[in-house]
Design an enzyme around this catalytic site. Structure first.
Site, PDB file in Angstrom:
ATOM      1  N   ASP A  25       0.784  -1.171   0.153  1.00 39.79           N
ATOM      2  CA  ASP A  25      -0.114  -0.275  -0.202  1.00 39.79           C
ATOM      3  C   ASP A  25       0.617   1.600   0.121  1.00 39.79           C
ATOM      4  OD1 ASP A  25      -1.853  -2.219   0.389  1.00 39.79           O
ATOM      5  OD2 ASP A  25      -1.679  -1.247   2.870  1.00 39.79           O
ATOM      6  N   TYR A  82       6.392  -9.820   7.495  1.00 42.02           N
ATOM      7  CA  TYR A  82       5.176  -8.255   7.469  1.00 42.02           C
ATOM      8  C   TYR A  82       6.041  -8.427   9.539  1.00 42.02           C
ATOM      9  CZ  TYR A  82       2.985  -8.142   3.541  1.00 42.02           C
ATOM     10  OH  TYR A  82       2.630  -7.352   1.951  1.00 42.02           O
TER      11      TYR A  82
END
Length: 249
Positions: A25, A82
């Site tokens: 993103d 992540y």
């Protein structure tokens, strides 16, 4: 950064569009993103590796250029990690960390100085395993079982913490909704039974999408026979920019 990379490649005679292991993103950082690109006839990975770094802007580094057989950056991957940085202090997040960590006490929708790390650990551990995470990602991503292999919270010093999530794949916004919704439960703004129902049955809830700036795509994993990195390179990636967000991770 994809645009910057493609511009640098074009300047070096590689006009092809890159294929990343996955899209991040806007505002999300990436430590070891992997991309596939088709070289022009007569070019070589070794030559491109020597030429390209001079074309890259600050904050964008090049670890390695290699040509594993039958390799595709996205479809060959079998896992990702992540990391999401959290500031749980009463005072504001220090200025050098502010662009890379969520200030929980001052984030609209959370605004709490009462988040206990052990509470977050308990909530995150409930999310591990293979399940349908439909309540935690955009409906534009395929609805299918995904495996969250581990979800841990690491103290980085002072009031800085890092959520580390590892799995076989993540849907769009999945990490941000998991972290944000766990925080919303930990602050008392979302009942824990709603969190559990979302995990166990996919029941929709009023979750919280954590802001992009605290998130780092830490690494993309591949089967040993296809991995473009050696074990040593994964531990100490060559060409990794020294500036944040990697210097305190």
């Amino acid at each position: 950064m994809q645009q910057a990379l493609e511009e640098a490649l074009r300047a070096e005679g590689v006009p092809a569009t890159v294929m990343p292991a996955g899209r991040t993103d806007r505002g999300v950082h990436a430590r070891m993103q992997v991309v596939s690109v088709r070289l022009e006839a007569g070019d070589s990975p070794e030559s491109l590796e020597a030429r390209l770094p001079a074309r890259l802007p600050p904050g964008l580094g090049l670890c390695r250029v290699r040509a594993p057989r039958s390799f595709h950056a996205q479809w060959s991957a079998n896992g990702k990690e992540y990391r999401y940085r959290l500031w749980l202090g009463d005072g504001p997040v220090p200025g050098d960390l502010a662009p890379y960590a969520l200030d929980v006490a001052r984030e609209p929708g959370l605004e709490s100085t009462g988040v206990r790390p052990e509470r977050l650990v308990s909530l995150l551990s409930q999310a591990t395993g293979t399940r349908d995470f439909i309540a935690f990602h955009e409906k534009s991503s395929p609805q299918k079982p995904r495996t969250l292999a581990s979800a841990a919270l690491h103290a980085l010093g002072d009031d800085l913490y890092e959520v580390r999530l590892s799995g076989d794949g993540f849907a769009r916004y999945q990490v941000r909704y998991l972290v944000g919704s766990a925080l919303k439960v930990a602050t008392g703004r979302l009942p824990e039974e709603h969190w559990r129902a979302a995990l166990e049955t996919g029941t929709a809830m009023e979750g919280f999408k954590a802001p992009a700036h605290g998130l780092v795509l830490w690494e993309v994993r591949y089967p040993p026979e296809l991995d473009p990195f050696t074990a040593g390179e994964r531990l100490h990636p060559p060409g990794l920019p020294l500036e944040p967000p990697f210097h305190f991770g």
